[in-house]
Design an enzyme around this catalytic site. Sequence first.
Site, PDB file in Angstrom:
ATOM      1  N   GLY A  88      39.514  -0.784 -21.953  1.00 55.78           N
ATOM      2  CA  GLY A  88      38.728  -0.896 -23.184  1.00 55.78           C
ATOM      3  C   GLY A  88      39.149   0.093 -24.252  1.00 55.78           C
ATOM      4  O   GLY A  88      39.192  -0.244 -25.443  1.00 55.78           O
TER       5      GLY A  88
ATOM      6  N   LYS B 135      41.578  -6.196 -20.641  1.00 51.96           N
ATOM      7  CA  LYS B 135      42.727  -6.628 -19.840  1.00 51.96           C
ATOM      8  C   LYS B 135      42.403  -6.605 -18.357  1.00 51.96           C
ATOM      9  O   LYS B 135      41.619  -5.764 -17.895  1.00 51.96           O
ATOM     10  CB  LYS B 135      43.876  -5.686 -20.182  1.00 51.96           C
ATOM     11  CG  LYS B 135      44.876  -5.394 -19.149  1.00 51.96           C
ATOM     12  CD  LYS B 135      45.078  -4.013 -18.585  1.00 51.96           C
ATOM     13  CE  LYS B 135      44.110  -3.432 -17.619  1.00 51.96           C
ATOM     14  NZ  LYS B 135      44.533  -2.198 -16.966  1.00 51.96           N
TER      15      LYS B 135
ATOM     16  N   ASP C   4      48.589   1.170 -21.935  1.00 49.77           N
ATOM     17  CA  ASP C   4      48.093  -0.207 -22.063  1.00 49.77           C
ATOM     18  C   ASP C   4      48.028  -0.678 -23.525  1.00 49.77           C
ATOM     19  O   ASP C   4      47.668  -1.826 -23.773  1.00 49.77           O
ATOM     20  CB  ASP C   4      46.681  -0.328 -21.456  1.00 49.77           C
ATOM     21  CG  ASP C   4      46.717  -0.433 -19.933  1.00 49.77           C
ATOM     22  OD1 ASP C   4      47.675  -1.035 -19.407  1.00 49.77           O
ATOM     23  OD2 ASP C   4      45.791   0.080 -19.286  1.00 49.77           O
TER      24      ASP C   4
HETATM   25  P1  ATP Z   1      42.750   2.438 -18.218  1.00 51.63           P
HETATM   26  O1  ATP Z   1      42.711   1.430 -17.118  1.00 51.63           O
HETATM   27  O2  ATP Z   1      43.479   2.006 -19.463  1.00 51.63           O
HETATM   28  O3  ATP Z   1      43.062   3.836 -17.813  1.00 51.63           O
HETATM   29  P2  ATP Z   1      39.914   2.221 -18.230  1.00 51.63           P
HETATM   30  O4  ATP Z   1      39.674   0.793 -18.554  1.00 51.63           O
HETATM   31  O5  ATP Z   1      39.728   2.633 -16.828  1.00 51.63           O
HETATM   32  O6  ATP Z   1      41.305   2.611 -18.786  1.00 51.63           O
HETATM   33  P3  ATP Z   1      38.705   3.126 -20.667  1.00 51.63           P
HETATM   34  O7  ATP Z   1      37.401   2.474 -20.858  1.00 51.63           O
HETATM   35  O8  ATP Z   1      39.841   2.619 -21.468  1.00 51.63           O
HETATM   36  O9  ATP Z   1      39.019   3.134 -19.113  1.00 51.63           O
HETATM   37  O10 ATP Z   1      38.532   4.687 -20.976  1.00 51.63           O
HETATM   38  C1  ATP Z   1      38.798   5.749 -20.140  1.00 51.63           C
HETATM   39  C2  ATP Z   1      38.277   7.049 -20.795  1.00 51.63           C
HETATM   40  O11 ATP Z   1      38.854   7.186 -22.103  1.00 51.63           O
HETATM   41  C3  ATP Z   1      36.769   7.035 -21.037  1.00 51.63           C
HETATM   42  O12 ATP Z   1      36.075   7.587 -19.957  1.00 51.63           O
HETATM   43  C4  ATP Z   1      36.600   7.853 -22.306  1.00 51.63           C
HETATM   44  O13 ATP Z   1      36.304   9.196 -22.028  1.00 51.63           O
HETATM   45  C5  ATP Z   1      37.951   7.819 -23.003  1.00 51.63           C
HETATM   46  N1  ATP Z   1      37.928   7.060 -24.285  1.00 51.63           N
HETATM   47  C6  ATP Z   1      38.381   7.495 -25.457  1.00 51.63           C
HETATM   48  N2  ATP Z   1      38.232   6.577 -26.420  1.00 51.63           N
HETATM   49  C7  ATP Z   1      37.657   5.506 -25.857  1.00 51.63           C
HETATM   50  C8  ATP Z   1      37.225   4.239 -26.361  1.00 51.63           C
HETATM   51  N3  ATP Z   1      37.380   3.889 -27.626  1.00 51.63           N
HETATM   52  N4  ATP Z   1      36.673   3.382 -25.477  1.00 51.63           N
HETATM   53  C9  ATP Z   1      36.552   3.727 -24.171  1.00 51.63           C
HETATM   54  N5  ATP Z   1      36.912   4.917 -23.672  1.00 51.63           N
HETATM   55  C10 ATP Z   1      37.469   5.814 -24.489  1.00 51.63           C
END
Ligand code: ATP
Length: 298
Positions: free
Chosen positions: A108, A9, A139
């Site tokens: 993600g 997203k 999200d």
């Molecule tokens: P958001 O903007 O939704 O807070 P983001 O895109 O910045 O998220 P993500 O990649 O969704 O970050 O993940 C944030 C943290 O969540 C990661 O550092 C990880 O420790 C934890 N996590 C748990 N499960 C997952 C997964 N399936 N994929 C990615 N991260 C995960």
Amino acid sequence: MIRVEAPAKLNFSLRVGSVERSGFHPLDSLVQTINWQDELAAQWWEDDILEITGAEDLAGGSAELPTGTDNLIWKAAEAFWQSQSDVRRKPMRVRLNKQIPTAAGLAGGSADAAATLVALAGLTRRSIDHGGVPAIGSDVPFALLGGTARMEGYGEQLTPVPPLSDFSLVVAVPPVTLSTPAVYREWDRLGGPAGPAIKGRSVPPSLRGHDLVNDLYRAAISLAPELVEHRDHLGSIWGREVAMSGSGPSLFGFFGDLDEAQEAAAATSGMRAVRAVDPVSHGARVTWDESDYTDTVR
Ligand code: ATP
């Protein structure tokens, strides 16, 4: 076995409200799924097991990715089984091809959680109970819906917006680490500053009526000042204004078409990841299903 794709997203805009007694910040965001996705394959198994591939290519990614109960995949599975009290719970094997950079502001983890709900709904021939979805992550409701939407409240209020198709994008993830809760705390500490807007010819015609602002930008650069240089650098090679997605550090720009975006992506170096992408009109969805119905209902 069932296969599900889970698109990332982007927040085209993100307005943040003052922290409420719950400890959460209400949001008003224009969100979009893009064709940069994780792929998840699930099947019944003797034990719960999560195998992750792909993450080793995402510099700095694999070390942060838990495979145990901390992974949002298991949080989503738990929520699914809690909502289906009349179905016998079964362990499953999940293979995740991780392509979306982690902790990047591309949601993600939420995409994987949504894909898990879609996979379990497919395997059990049940519907997802949407009431419990926001509790998995703010999200996750949007990761199920996908397309273009206005997201309000804590992510649970979604209003679909007609699909946008007059542009492509380049998304670049600078080598900067930002944790979402830390960015919100910094935003509070700074007194809730408004973000800068991107304007003019940097914005495609279909988005010109929208206020393209990311309120978390000032908090992100307060924690990681080098993000300003990355944004300026991308702005000069792409020849347009650059916006930040979510709590960062992902940066993106709008381009007239995919060829133009691919050319700009090819000219971009020094990033954790960079990709030319298009908006897509779906969220997590089944791409292949050969699960056996008689097996699922026993
Ligand atoms: P958001 O903007 O939704 O807070 P983001 O895109 O910045 O998220 P993500 O990649 O969704 O970050 O993940 C944030 C943290 O969540 C990661 O550092 C990880 O420790 C934890 N996590 C748990 N499960 C997952 C997964 N399936 N994929 C990615 N991260 C995960």
